[in-house]
Design a protein around this motif. Structure first.
Motif, PDB file in Angstrom:
ATOM      1  N   ASP A  11       0.653  -1.572  -0.530  1.00  0.00           N
ATOM      2  CA  ASP A  11      -0.125  -0.152   0.415  1.00  0.00           C
ATOM      3  C   ASP A  11       1.399   1.168   0.222  1.00  0.00           C
ATOM      4  N   GLN A  12       1.990   1.208   0.234  1.00  0.00           N
ATOM      5  CA  GLN A  12       3.063   2.579   0.790  1.00  0.00           C
ATOM      6  C   GLN A  12       3.296   2.750  -0.762  1.00  0.00           C
ATOM      7  N   PHE A  30      -4.941   6.888  -2.364  1.00  0.00           N
ATOM      8  CA  PHE A  30      -5.520   6.353  -2.530  1.00  0.00           C
ATOM      9  C   PHE A  30      -5.942   5.965  -3.748  1.00  0.00           C
ATOM     10  N   PRO A  31      -6.337   4.857  -4.378  1.00  0.00           N
ATOM     11  CA  PRO A  31      -6.400   3.878  -5.152  1.00  0.00           C
ATOM     12  C   PRO A  31      -7.853   5.018  -5.523  1.00  0.00           C
ATOM     13  N   PRO A  32      -7.972   4.510  -6.816  1.00  0.00           N
ATOM     14  CA  PRO A  32      -9.136   5.162  -7.882  1.00  0.00           C
ATOM     15  C   PRO A  32     -10.496   4.379  -7.171  1.00  0.00           C
ATOM     16  N   GLU A  33     -10.483   3.070  -7.146  1.00  0.00           N
ATOM     17  CA  GLU A  33     -10.845   2.621  -6.440  1.00  0.00           C
ATOM     18  C   GLU A  33     -11.794   1.728  -5.252  1.00  0.00           C
ATOM     19  N   GLY A  34     -10.521   2.481  -4.718  1.00  0.00           N
ATOM     20  CA  GLY A  34     -11.377   2.349  -3.113  1.00  0.00           C
ATOM     21  C   GLY A  34      -9.916   1.400  -2.378  1.00  0.00           C
ATOM     22  N   THR A  67      -8.494  -7.364  -5.032  1.00  0.00           N
ATOM     23  CA  THR A  67      -7.735  -6.838  -6.347  1.00  0.00           C
ATOM     24  C   THR A  67      -6.361  -7.292  -6.309  1.00  0.00           C
ATOM     25  N   GLN A  68      -5.938  -6.772  -4.843  1.00  0.00           N
ATOM     26  CA  GLN A  68      -4.227  -7.290  -4.908  1.00  0.00           C
ATOM     27  C   GLN A  68      -3.972  -9.304  -4.919  1.00  0.00           C
ATOM     28  N   ILE A  69      -5.036  -9.183  -3.338  1.00  0.00           N
ATOM     29  CA  ILE A  69      -5.044 -10.501  -3.241  1.00  0.00           C
ATOM     30  C   ILE A  69      -5.321 -11.594  -4.662  1.00  0.00           C
ATOM     31  N   GLU A  70      -6.040 -11.574  -5.368  1.00  0.00           N
ATOM     32  CA  GLU A  70      -6.448 -12.450  -5.757  1.00  0.00           C
ATOM     33  C   GLU A  70      -6.114 -12.193  -7.699  1.00  0.00           C
ATOM     34  N   GLN A  71      -5.100 -10.917  -7.523  1.00  0.00           N
ATOM     35  CA  GLN A  71      -4.338 -11.330  -8.768  1.00  0.00           C
ATOM     36  C   GLN A  71      -2.739 -11.860  -8.072  1.00  0.00           C
TER      37      GLN A  71
END
Length: 238
Positions: free
Chosen positions: A39-40, A45-49, A56-60
């Motif tokens: 996250d650093q 912040f990411p546009p998608e929240g 998404t990070q965990i899935e990909q």
């Protein structure tokens, strides 16, 4: 080695020193050929929240490194309502993913800082290998890059061994049959031997080259070869 393997680090913001530890780990992984995300690296912040970003990070990701500390475990279990909700949400996603795959895990890897403890590893992850950093970094890197230290050699050709075949098991019924056949053969052989002896004797008796003739007056005796005569003089009894 897969240079594009994706790695995501799930951790709690315990202290500034802990944040620096995670950042140094992520930087080194990226420098050594892995697409590591934390996250650093996100500006603002990411546009998608954050919630969707974490999911998404965990899935990909091909691998998710879980940095286990007492605070991380507390938030993973949802026991820190006043703290950050990121780990709480990530814990739900991780547990659900393991549940959906019947806990067949090739993705989630528990990490312990040098001052950490196995007691800080979440229960669903205690059945897998845990890596303590920095001393286990090489072993961890081998796993992430598919460079096993002791790969199994290829299976070679089967070796043909010499020697006599093992003795064949013979049943009692078969053994009796073999014994009966042996006795029959011996009986037939004995009869053949006797017949051969009788035939040989008859041939010797009637052979013309072995005849013996005598004269009644004892004037001469012919014996042996017919071409050689031996005459014996006999004296009469008074």
């Amino acid at each position: 080695m897969n240079p594009t393997a994706r790695v995501f680090i799930s951790y709690s913001h315990d202290t500034s020193e802990h944040r620096a530890f995670v950042l140094a780990l992520a930087n080194r992984l990226r420098d050594e050929g892995l697409d590591c995300q934390i996250d650093q690296y996100v500006p603002g912040f990411p546009p998608e929240g954050w919630q969707r970003w974490m999911e998404t990070q965990i899935e990909q990701a091909d691998f998710v490194l879980i940095v286990c500390t007492p605070l991380y475990l507390q938030r993973y279990r949802g026991n820190d309502p006043d703290g950050g909700r990121g780990v709480n949400f990530e814990g739900v996603v991780i547990s659900q993913t393991l549940y959906d795959h019947y806990y067949r895990n090739t993705k989630f890897i528990p990490i312990i800082p040098v001052q950490g403890s196995l007691d800080d590893v979440p229960l669903p992850l205690k059945g897998y290998t845990t890596y303590t950093l920095p001393q286990d970094y090489t072993a961890l890197y081998r796993l992430l890059t598919d460079q096993h230290a002791t790969p199994a050699p290829e299976i070679g050709e089967k070796v043909a061994l010499g020697g006599s075949p093992p003795p064949r098991f013979i049943s009692s019924k078969e053994n009796k049959r073999n014994l009966s056949d042996t006795m029959k053969a011996a009986y037939i052989g004995a009869i053949a031997a006797v017949a051969a002896a009788i035939i040989a004797g008859l041939l010797a008796l009637f052979s013309p080259t072995s005849s013996i003739s005598t004269r009644g007056d004892c004037s001469s005796v012919v014996t042996g070869d017919i071409n050689s005569n031996l005459t014996l003089n006999c004296s009469k009894k008074d």
